[in-house]
Design an enzyme around this catalytic site. Structure first.
Site, PDB file in Angstrom:
ATOM      1  N   CYS A 238       0.827  -1.215   0.000  1.00 53.75           N
ATOM      2  CA  CYS A 238       0.000   0.000   0.000  1.00 53.75           C
ATOM      3  C   CYS A 238       0.854   1.255   0.000  1.00 53.75           C
ATOM      4  O   CYS A 238       0.410   2.292   0.495  1.00 53.75           O
ATOM      5  CB  CYS A 238      -0.930   0.047   1.212  1.00 53.75           C
ATOM      6  SG  CYS A 238      -2.339  -0.996   1.058  1.00 53.75           S
ATOM      7  N   ASN A 239       2.075   1.164  -0.486  1.00 50.69           N
ATOM      8  CA  ASN A 239       2.952   2.339  -0.539  1.00 50.69           C
ATOM      9  C   ASN A 239       3.496   2.456  -1.962  1.00 50.69           C
ATOM     10  O   ASN A 239       4.656   2.145  -2.226  1.00 50.69           O
ATOM     11  CB  ASN A 239       4.086   2.173   0.480  1.00 50.69           C
ATOM     12  CG  ASN A 239       4.957   3.422   0.606  1.00 50.69           C
ATOM     13  OD1 ASN A 239       5.137   4.159  -0.366  1.00 50.69           O
ATOM     14  ND2 ASN A 239       5.495   3.667   1.779  1.00 50.69           N
TER      15      ASN A 239
END
Ligand code: PLP
Length: 470
Positions: free
Chosen positions: A395-396
């Site tokens: 999620c980055n």
């Protein structure tokens, strides 16, 4: 082999001996790991709960009658009292003055971030500044900012260490008009590279007219966040990352002055003092309650206090030391693994020493000809030997794109071809010459030397194998 490696490790990291209490806890509180043969290396994904946390909470539930809080009946009063006690202890744990900070309970860190995003007074002339290296729940705030006409600016981090480009960030911070509303968001610790971005940025940004949103979700499990030393306007975190149980609770720690700036886009049960249908008006509660929509996860909140007390008793210094030693050893061992032709097996994204970094190591494996080994394949192999690790970009996406060398042009040309939806598989095919993800291993309070040793043994099976043969 394990015993001789452990003896050498202890010589190299003599301070590890000061953390022996955690070996006792591993044997008592986390016995299930060894009983079930799990090698758990995903602490940045979620912490593990101790047996006593669960027992203490179960005992509390079984020996009391708790009803919905905020009524004067006895079952309601009983839990209201524990909820407020938990709220006060969160402040105490982070050394935050109750005169300065408030605690708002949320579902998770993302819930805390959304509260800020949807209520921050973004406007034309104002700015939302964030670094490339952020969780998607921080990236997502840009949609609120844009919708309300604020400028969105991304400040880069620099591979291979993935630290902030100081000069660029200073330049952007100096561009703000202090009369407008400007929000700067960054993680105290990256969930991609585990870099700890300096907390000095908080004051620096504030003196240039920025409100600061510090995402502390990956930092707080193994580091002290002292809110009498640092004064971010907003702090987001999830408690399960710190001590595993309960899930479903996080918080926003907000300075009272910063909270007064937020304008909620709606009201809900629990948030208002008075609301009228015919009079068409509503009036918010004062303080935290105005931000807590509906009924709190009230049965879980006493378990948050238990969890924090459990961590405080062990001492975050002890946890930090343990994690630093194990991470240092892993970094040394993994970066020294070489194929017979001398090529490195492991490429680490982020610092390769323990200075200003946490206990996650994000990496890809490469074959002797320099071709990457698909992270999904590494995960499948790890699953087969009961190693829990995580792969992808966590999620980055900003951290991933920079680390993996995926350019803005490549991404644009990929996205331009898409009409409606883009699946992860489509995306992987689009960027097919490069890896679109990585492998992340992360250590925490219950990790021991055997766990990290086993991971290095696991990695060695890829030595001298061609990517196409695996
Ligand atoms: C740095 C960081 N921020 C925010 C989050 C979001 O946390 P949650 O999924 O608990 O909302 C995470 C979760 O991995 C994280 O690592």
């Amino acid at each position: 082999m394990l015993t001789s490696a452990e003896a050498a490790f202890k010589q190299r990291y003599p301070e590890y001996a000061t953390t022996h209490h955690l070996d006792e806890l591993r044997a008592t509180e986390y016995a299930r790991l060894d009983k079930l043969g799990y090698i758990y290396l995903d602490y940045t994904g979620g912490g593990l709960y101790s047996e006593s946390q669960v027992r203490t909470h179960t005992d509390l539930l079984l020996n009391n009658v708790f009803g919905n809080p905020h009524s004067t009946n006895p079952s309601s009063m009983a839990i209201t009292c524990l909820v407020e006690q938990a709220r006060a202890y969160v402040l105490e744990f982070f050394n935050a003055s109750p005169d300065e900070y408030l605690v708002i309970f949320t579902k998770n860190a993302s819930g805390a971030l959304k509260l800020v995003g949807e209520a921050y007074p973004f406007e034309p002339g104002g700015n939302y500044l964030l670094i490339f290296d952020n969780h998607n729940s921080v990236n997502g705030i840009r949609e609120f900012a844009r919708a309300r006409g604020a400028r969105v600016i991304y400040a880069p981090v620099l591979p291979p260490d993935m630290r902030i480009d100081d000069e660029k960030l200073i330049g952007y911070l100096e561009e703000a008009e202090p009369d407008n509303h400007n929000l700067f968001a960054y993680p105290a610790q990256s969930n991609f590279s585990s870099v700890q971005h300096s907390l000095e940025w908080i004051e620096h940004a504030q003196t240039h007219g920025w409100d600061v949103l510090l995402d502390a979700a990956a930092f707080t499990p193994t580091n002290i966040l002292d809110l009498s030393r640092w004064h971010p306007d907003y702090v987001s975190l999830s408690f399960y990352k710190m001590f595993g149980y309960p899930t479903g609770v996080g918080c926003l720690l907000a300075r009272k002055t910063a909270l007064a700036k937020l304008h909620r886009p709606w009201f809900a049960g629990g948030t208002i003092e008075v609301a009228s249908v015919q009079g068409d008006r509503f009036f918010f509660h004062e303080g935290s309650e105005a931000f807590e929509d509906g009924t709190l996860n009230y049965l879980s909140l006493p378990a948050v206090e238990n969890g924090l007390r459990y961590i405080a008793e062990i001492g975050l210094d002890t946890i930090h030391t343990r994690v630093r030693c194990l991470t240092g050893w892993l970094l040394d061992e993994l970066t020294s693994l070489r194929h017979s032709n001398g090529a490195s097996l492991v490429r680490v994204y982020g610092p390769v020493n323990t200075n200003m970094r946490g206990g996650a190591i994000t990496l890809n494996l490469y074959d002797p000809d320099g071709h990457f080994i698909d992270h999904q394949l590494v995960e499948q192999r790890a699953n087969q030997v009961n190693i829990s690790l995580r792969t992808g970009c966590f999620c980055n996406p900003g951290g991933g794109e920079l680390a993996l060398g995926i350019s803005a042009e490549e991404l644009t040309s990929c996205f331009i071809r898409v009409k409606e939806r883009l699946t992860l598989d489509d995306f992987r095919r689009c960027i097919d010459t490069k890896s679109t993800g990585a492998v992340r291993i992360s250590v925490g309070l219950a990790t021991n030397f055997a766990d990290v040793y086993r991971f290095t043994q696991f990695a060695q099976q890829f030595l001298d194998k061609k990517a196409t043969e695996i």
